[in-house]
Design an enzyme around this catalytic site. Structure first.
Site, mmCIF file in Angstrom:
data_model
loop_
_atom_site.group_PDB
_atom_site.id
_atom_site.type_symbol
_atom_site.label_atom_id
_atom_site.label_comp_id
_atom_site.label_asym_id
_atom_site.label_seq_id
_atom_site.Cartn_x
_atom_site.Cartn_y
_atom_site.Cartn_z
ATOM 1 C CE LYS A 112 -9.852 -10.162 -8.794
ATOM 2 N NZ LYS A 112 -9.682 -8.719 -8.903
ATOM 3 C CE LYS A 195 -14.087 -10.538 -13.985
ATOM 4 N NZ LYS A 195 -13.949 -9.102 -13.683
ATOM 5 C CE LYS A 198 -9.012 -3.705 -14.457
ATOM 6 N NZ LYS A 198 -9.130 -2.377 -13.851
HETATM 7 P P1 ATP Z 1 -9.741 -7.815 -12.059
HETATM 8 O O1 ATP Z 1 -9.877 -9.030 -12.890
HETATM 9 O O2 ATP Z 1 -8.325 -7.474 -11.670
HETATM 10 O O3 ATP Z 1 -10.708 -7.770 -10.912
HETATM 11 P P2 ATP Z 1 -11.482 -6.356 -13.703
HETATM 12 O O4 ATP Z 1 -11.214 -6.521 -15.143
HETATM 13 O O5 ATP Z 1 -12.588 -7.129 -13.061
HETATM 14 O O6 ATP Z 1 -10.110 -6.623 -12.995
HETATM 15 P P3 ATP Z 1 -12.179 -4.111 -12.041
HETATM 16 O O7 ATP Z 1 -11.424 -2.850 -11.863
HETATM 17 O O8 ATP Z 1 -12.207 -5.120 -10.924
HETATM 18 O O9 ATP Z 1 -11.659 -4.819 -13.381
HETATM 19 O O10 ATP Z 1 -13.670 -3.783 -12.432
HETATM 20 C C1 ATP Z 1 -14.075 -2.534 -12.910
HETATM 21 C C2 ATP Z 1 -15.519 -2.581 -13.325
HETATM 22 O O11 ATP Z 1 -15.633 -3.291 -14.549
HETATM 23 C C3 ATP Z 1 -16.456 -3.252 -12.331
HETATM 24 O O12 ATP Z 1 -17.654 -2.497 -12.257
HETATM 25 C C4 ATP Z 1 -16.727 -4.589 -12.952
HETATM 26 O O13 ATP Z 1 -17.997 -5.077 -12.598
HETATM 27 C C5 ATP Z 1 -16.653 -4.264 -14.440
HETATM 28 N N1 ATP Z 1 -16.238 -5.414 -15.228
HETATM 29 C C6 ATP Z 1 -15.029 -6.019 -15.153
HETATM 30 N N2 ATP Z 1 -14.953 -7.022 -16.042
HETATM 31 C C7 ATP Z 1 -16.152 -7.054 -16.699
HETATM 32 C C8 ATP Z 1 -16.688 -7.868 -17.745
HETATM 33 N N3 ATP Z 1 -15.977 -8.834 -18.279
HETATM 34 N N4 ATP Z 1 -17.938 -7.600 -18.180
HETATM 35 C C9 ATP Z 1 -18.671 -6.617 -17.640
HETATM 36 N N5 ATP Z 1 -18.236 -5.804 -16.648
HETATM 37 C C10 ATP Z 1 -16.987 -6.017 -16.184
HETATM 38 MG MG MG Z 2 -12.676 -7.146 -10.818
#
Ligand code: ATP
Ligand code: MG
Length: 332
Positions: A112, A195, A198
């Site tokens: 990050k 992955k 967001k």
């Molecule tokens: P960022 O990229 O800013 O970290 P994020 O999309 O990973 O955002 P988070 O709020 O960090 O979102 O994660 C929320 C939940 O969603 C966590 O439990 C994480 O493991 C799950 N998660 C996030 N992205 C994925 C994905 N691509 N597939 C499965 N689970 C996911």
């Molecule tokens: Mg995350």
């Protein structure tokens, strides 16, 4: 009954399909069999530069989507992290138990902070996994449902719980990961080896929970696949199609092999069309219920305040014990 804790960041105007399958939908299901405590982690969202008005909006949107997805305030506790100040307090105590080198091994910080460089990243982003440990340990959670991306952070939480217990006496439950392998990593539709996230993708690669049905169908139609034209799972050779199959299976409840057998070598068009409808039909009602919650922010805020009150009863009990073990005077 075992207790589950999990958190999600309010860092976008909608959750995405990865969040939904990897987290939100499991949170809903776990209400049946566990004592469940869920948190919108706004303190985590300020580890990167942000706008307070946007954060305020996104925190409500996150909570609205969670209620709309099926979290039931009668069966779970859903609250906003900053409304329970004990998170920040335990964060400090655990930070003093974490080695610098240990924190420095967390790979998500490296990923990050890669764009701006580690020097311009905040210390908060660096110590993020320690706050996450505080979130989990405050509630004495037995299990933590997370995607694969959080496995390393959960390992730190376990180590810190064990370390505190060893040094100061048995205080924390050591949490176990609860990871559903089939949905632990949903990948980006435009870049199927990374992955879905967001923070790090083009909008075409992400399906948002609040996307309009037409946008959902379009994104799936344009998802990157391969030239073979056969619907079958193969993570190495066909990451795009395999990701789509995984999504299809998760939403329909069918086995990947059965879906692959049905579409076979009929090309990707029909498969993508059906998947687009499946996702749009799943997300449509959630989008509508989210809008209803957001139309009455007083009621939404009242639900969250009630959640915070119930969460805080647990958190203050843990902190009273922690303060005593640490040699601090009691807070009355
Ligand atoms: P960022 O990229 O800013 O970290 P994020 O999309 O990973 O955002 P988070 O709020 O960090 O979102 O994660 C929320 C939940 O969603 C966590 O439990 C994480 O493991 C799950 N998660 C996030 N992205 C994925 C994905 N691509 N597939 C499965 N689970 C996911
Ligand atoms: Mg995350």
């Amino acid at each position: 009954t075992r207790r589950v804790f999990s958190g999600i960041q309010p860092t976008a105007d909608s959750f995405h399909l990865g969040n939904y399958l990897g987290a939100v939908r499991q949170w809903v299901d776990l209400q049946e069999s566990r004592e469940t405590i869920y948190c919108v982690v706004d303190l985590h969202a300020i580890t990167v530069p942000y706008d307070p008005q946007v954060l305020r909006r996104r925190t409500r949107i996150a909570a609205a989507q969670l209620f709309a997805s099926g979290l039931d305030p009668e069966r779970c506790i859903l609250f906003v992290q900053s409304q329970v100040p004990e998170h920040a307090e335990l964060n400090w105590v655990l930070g003093c138990l974490t080695g610098f080198g240990e924190a420095n091994r967390m790979t998500q910080f490296k990923d990050k902070s890669a764009k701006g460089g580690a020097d311009s990243a905040s210390v908060g982003l660096f110590t993020y996994p320690i706050l996450q440990a505080a979130d989990i340990l405050l509630y004495q959670a037995d299990e933590v449902p997370v995607g694969e991306d959080q496995r390393q952070h959960l390992e730190l939480s376990r180590n810190l719980a064990q370390r505190f217990n060893h040094r100061f006496g048995e205080t924390f439950t050591v949490p176990a990961p609860y990871i559903l392998p089939a949905v632990s990593k949903i990948t980006d539709l435009q870049d199927p080896t990374s992955k879905m996230s967001k923070s790090s993708s083009s909008p075409q690669g992400i399906i948002d929970l609040l996307d309009e049905p037409a946008a959902i169908r379009k994104k799936i139609n344009r998802a990157v696949t391969d030239a073979e034209s056969v619907v079958r799972a193969d993570d190495e050779a066909k990451p795009g199609v395999t990701n789509l199959l995984r999504i299809y299976a998760a939403l329909s409840g069918e086995k990947i092999d059965d879906i692959a057998a049905r579409y076979g070598d009929g090309g990707y068009g029909g498969f993508k069309k059906d998947l687009g409808n499946l996702v749009a039909d799943t997300f449509g009602p959630i989008r509508e219920r989210t809008a209803k919650h957001l139309a009455d922010t007083d009621a939404l805020d009242a639900l969250l305040e009630d959640g915070a009150r119930r969460a805080r009863a647990i958190a203050t009990a843990t902190m009273a014990q922690v303060r005593d073990r640490c040699g601090f005077p009691a807070v009355n």
